[in-house]
Design an enzyme around this catalytic site. Structure first.
Site, PDB file in Angstrom:
ATOM      1  N   LYS A   1      95.592 101.220 -24.804  1.00 18.71           N
ATOM      2  CA  LYS A   1      96.525 101.763 -25.787  1.00 18.71           C
ATOM      3  C   LYS A   1      97.896 101.115 -25.645  1.00 18.71           C
ATOM      4  CE  LYS A   1      94.230 106.061 -26.673  1.00 18.71           C
ATOM      5  NZ  LYS A   1      93.112 105.986 -25.710  1.00 18.71           N
TER       6      LYS A   1
ATOM      7  N   ASP B   1     116.539 128.715 -14.569  1.00 16.06           N
ATOM      8  CA  ASP B   1     115.706 129.174 -13.461  1.00 16.06           C
ATOM      9  C   ASP B   1     116.604 129.512 -12.283  1.00 16.06           C
ATOM     10  OD1 ASP B   1     113.006 128.417 -14.626  1.00 16.06           O
ATOM     11  OD2 ASP B   1     113.942 126.440 -14.620  1.00 16.06           O
TER      12      ASP B   1
ATOM     13  N   ARG C   1     117.398 119.354 -10.732  1.00 16.10           N
ATOM     14  CA  ARG C   1     117.027 117.939 -10.781  1.00 16.10           C
ATOM     15  C   ARG C   1     118.076 117.096 -11.510  1.00 16.10           C
ATOM     16  NH1 ARG C   1     112.316 120.115 -12.730  1.00 16.10           N
ATOM     17  NH2 ARG C   1     112.423 118.862 -14.627  1.00 16.10           N
TER      18      ARG C   1
HETATM   19  N1  LIG Z   1     103.065 124.479 -14.714  1.00 19.15           N
HETATM   20  C1  LIG Z   1     104.139 124.548 -13.927  1.00 19.15           C
HETATM   21  C2  LIG Z   1     105.315 125.122 -14.418  1.00 19.15           C
HETATM   22  C3  LIG Z   1     106.405 125.167 -13.571  1.00 19.15           C
HETATM   23  N2  LIG Z   1     106.346 124.683 -12.319  1.00 19.15           N
HETATM   24  C4  LIG Z   1     107.522 124.687 -11.429  1.00 19.15           C
HETATM   25  C5  LIG Z   1     108.174 123.347 -11.477  1.00 19.15           C
HETATM   26  C6  LIG Z   1     109.261 123.513 -12.469  1.00 19.15           C
HETATM   27  O1  LIG Z   1     110.291 122.583 -12.300  1.00 19.15           O
HETATM   28  C7  LIG Z   1     109.705 124.924 -12.204  1.00 19.15           C
HETATM   29  C8  LIG Z   1     110.406 125.566 -13.367  1.00 19.15           C
HETATM   30  O2  LIG Z   1     109.560 125.552 -14.510  1.00 19.15           O
HETATM   31  P1  LIG Z   1     110.119 125.248 -15.961  1.00 19.15           P
HETATM   32  O3  LIG Z   1     108.993 125.471 -16.902  1.00 19.15           O
HETATM   33  O4  LIG Z   1     111.358 126.011 -16.187  1.00 19.15           O
HETATM   34  O5  LIG Z   1     110.363 123.666 -15.944  1.00 19.15           O
HETATM   35  P2  LIG Z   1     111.694 122.818 -15.703  1.00 19.15           P
HETATM   36  O6  LIG Z   1     112.818 123.673 -15.254  1.00 19.15           O
HETATM   37  O7  LIG Z   1     111.310 121.715 -14.799  1.00 19.15           O
HETATM   38  O8  LIG Z   1     112.005 122.177 -17.122  1.00 19.15           O
HETATM   39  P3  LIG Z   1     112.767 122.857 -18.375  1.00 19.15           P
HETATM   40  O9  LIG Z   1     114.086 122.172 -18.503  1.00 19.15           O
HETATM   41  O10 LIG Z   1     111.889 122.586 -19.536  1.00 19.15           O
HETATM   42  O11 LIG Z   1     112.905 124.315 -18.086  1.00 19.15           O
HETATM   43  O12 LIG Z   1     108.501 125.616 -11.884  1.00 19.15           O
HETATM   44  C9  LIG Z   1     105.170 124.119 -11.865  1.00 19.15           C
HETATM   45  O13 LIG Z   1     105.106 123.683 -10.718  1.00 19.15           O
HETATM   46  N3  LIG Z   1     104.079 124.074 -12.683  1.00 19.15           N
HETATM   47 MN   LIG Z   2     113.364 125.442 -16.291  1.00 17.50          MN
END
Ligand SMILES: Nc1ccn([C@H]2C[C@H](O)[C@@H](COP(=O)(O)OP(=O)(O)OP(=O)(O)O)O2)c(=O)n1
Ligand SMILES: [Mn+2]
Length: 500
Positions: A236, A355, A346
């Site tokens: 792809k 969070d 991050r």
């Molecule tokens: N299926 C998942 C969902 C979440 N997490 C963990 C890692 C993520 O970093 C954290 C927080 O989840 P979020 O869905 O809030 O994801 P992020 O904070 O990374 O991204 P966003 O900016 O979309 O909230 O929980 C994980 O290990 N597996």
């Molecule tokens: Mn998040």
């Protein structure tokens, strides 16, 4: 030397020679695909050696079919095939041999489908004929099938192939690769909303590898050499490089059904199966749902704040909300600490939600803490709606809800609060910092090393059989994130480098 299996001229009645006893190595081949292969071998007149027959020595295959991607990694392939060295000399071919034979109704010559350097099982690397397998040998043999992905002994784990071993921030935005990433992302999203999580993860992993590779992709070979990019995705990439687009994108993403599913799965609390059900009921718009749909409490809240929840939250606003939660937590119990985790930690410029991880001394009762904190946050007006409240599902560690800062034009935001205890701080901080892909990768690496990582702890000495853990092992002390990286033999990565 290998005893070459000669493929007889196929007749219409039998595609494969009767002398051909085929063993399909199940590693990396899904269950469905495996049984499809096996039934097609039988249908073609060939003989199938099952895994248990091969393991017990009941059957001596003359041909081993392995997942094509294993052909490219002679080290891992050899590792797997070692287990068979005293089961007779076999020819090894990739699954493409089988697919092509079936496709062309012709037993294809093995030559074009062999590993580049087919491991040879010369007499000198065979154990003496009568020697029985040692206990350890048996163990290795059964462990070879313990995981659905290649499992290898400690010495051969190629740590650098794991996303978690690499920084996410090296050359993340090579302009030239952007179009490739964009097209693949469309597929990843489409598969996710259709409920095809595995495919979606596959594309996500490939995208992450492309972002990290630090070179401009210009050929199929460039792509296929990356970890997590197999033949299909590399083809792809090649198509995108050649034509600037991907035909599959219009096939998979641009039909009207996918667009409706996308609209619906963007509602918080709506997954692929609910979206599909609504679509089948004939609903196409959010108004259809408002008027005629049956929605859970959560989905109603998701629908109410549809637009707000789709918007990213600027870091500064995440900080403001985090500060309010922190102050409130300290006012309840001065020993509590609040840390912003997730994409904020991050270093992302904007976040999908907020969070917050609250850490408490081990001896304090978690239930009291969270409920008090939530009550205060509701009274102060910060929390406006509950999505998953602690009382409701008996989960005392996790709260999901909605908040809004006071003032004009403030949007409703998704707020998650996690409560952890001090003794689990390292693994918890790592888990809630993510990214999700980083977590999957580091957990897989731990599993490959005979360990097990969760948001609570890191265990060593794990013995698995398939997905079953036979021996739970022992806890490895990991007071902080650094100690987890160390225990896994990884260089430390700060949170900004885990944005895979
Ligand atoms: N299926 C998942 C969902 C979440 N997490 C963990 C890692 C993520 O970093 C954290 C927080 O989840 P979020 O869905 O809030 O994801 P992020 O904070 O990374 O991204 P966003 O900016 O979309 O909230 O929980 C994980 O290990 N597996
Ligand atoms: Mn998040």
């Amino acid at each position: 030397m290998n005893k070459q299996v000669t493929a007889k001229e196929p007749t219409k009645a039998s595609l494969f020679s009767k002398n051909l006893s085929i063993f399909v190595l199940p590693i990396l081949i899904g269950k469905k695909r495996l049984s499809l292969f096996e039934s097609q071998i039988l249908k073609g007149g060939g003989k199938v050696c099952s895994l248990s027959q091969v393991k017990s020595g009941e059957a001596n295959p003359t041909l081993i079919v392995v997942e094509d991607s294993l052909l490219q990694n002679s080290k891992i392939l050899e590792q797997h095939l070692k287990a068979y060295k005293n089961m007779g000399s076999c020819t090894v071919v990739g699954t493409k041999w089988l697919s092509d034979s079936i496709k062309f109704h012709k037993c294809m010559s093995f030559e074009n489908y062999k590993p580049h350097n087919q491991p040879s099982y010369d007499e000198d690397c065979l154990p003496p004929k009568k020697q029985k397998l040692s206990e350890q040998g048996r163990e290795n043999l059964s462990n070879n099938f313990a995981l659905s992905e290649p499992s290898c002994s400690k010495e051969t784990i190629e740590v650098e192939k794991f996303a978690c071993s690499q920084s996410s921030s090296v050359n993340t935005s090579l302009e030239e690769n952007k179009i490739v990433i964009q097209e693949l992302q469309k597929l990843a999203d489409a598969f996710r909303i259709k409920g095809d999580t595995w495919r979606s993860h596959g594309y996500t992993k490939a995208i992450s590898a492309i972002k990290r590779c630090g070179k401009v992709l210009s050929s199929y070979e460039d792509a296929v050499s990356l970890p997590g990019v197999g033949d299909k995705i590399a083809s792809k990439v090649w198509e995108i490089l050649e034509t600037g687009r991907l035909r599959k994108v219009s096939e998979v993403c641009e039909d009207s059904k996918t667009k409706v599913l996308q609209l619906f799965t963007n509602i918080w609390g709506v997954g692929p199966s609910t979206a599909e059900a609504w679509y089948l009921q004939g609903f196409c718009t959010l108004d259809d749902l408002k008027e005629k749909g049956t929605l859970t409490k959560q989905q109603q809240i998701g629908l109410k704040y549809y637009q707000d929840f789709l918007e990213r939250i600027p870091r500064i606003e995440v900080e403001e909300i985090g500060e309010l939660v922190s102050v409130m937590a300290k006012s309840i119990q001065p020993q509590l600490t609040a840390t912003l985790v997730g994409s904020y930690r991050r270093g992302k410029e904007s976040c999908g939600d907020i969070d917050v991880m609250i850490c408490k001394p081990d001896h304090l009762d978690s239930k009291n803490i969270l409920s008090q904190l939530l009550e205060s946050l509701k009274n102060s007006g910060l929390i406006t709606d509950d999505l998953v409240s602690i009382e409701k599902d008996g989960n005392e560690r996790k709260y999901l809800g909605v908040c809004q800062l006071p003032g004009e034009n403030k949007k409703h935001r998704r707020l998650d609060i996690f409560l952890v205890q001090k003794s689990e701080l390292g693994p918890a901080l790592m888990h809630y910092t993510g990214s999700a892909l980083f977590n999957r990768s580091i957990r897989l690496l731990a599993a490959k090393k005979g360990m097990s990582l969760s948001e609570h702890s890191l265990h060593g000495g794990i013995v698995r059989e398939g997905l079953k853990v036979l021996n739970g092992g022992y806890i490895i002390p990991t007071p902080d994130e650094k100690s987890i990286f160390e225990a896994l033999g990884l260089a430390y990565r700060p949170p900004e480098e885990r944005d895979h």
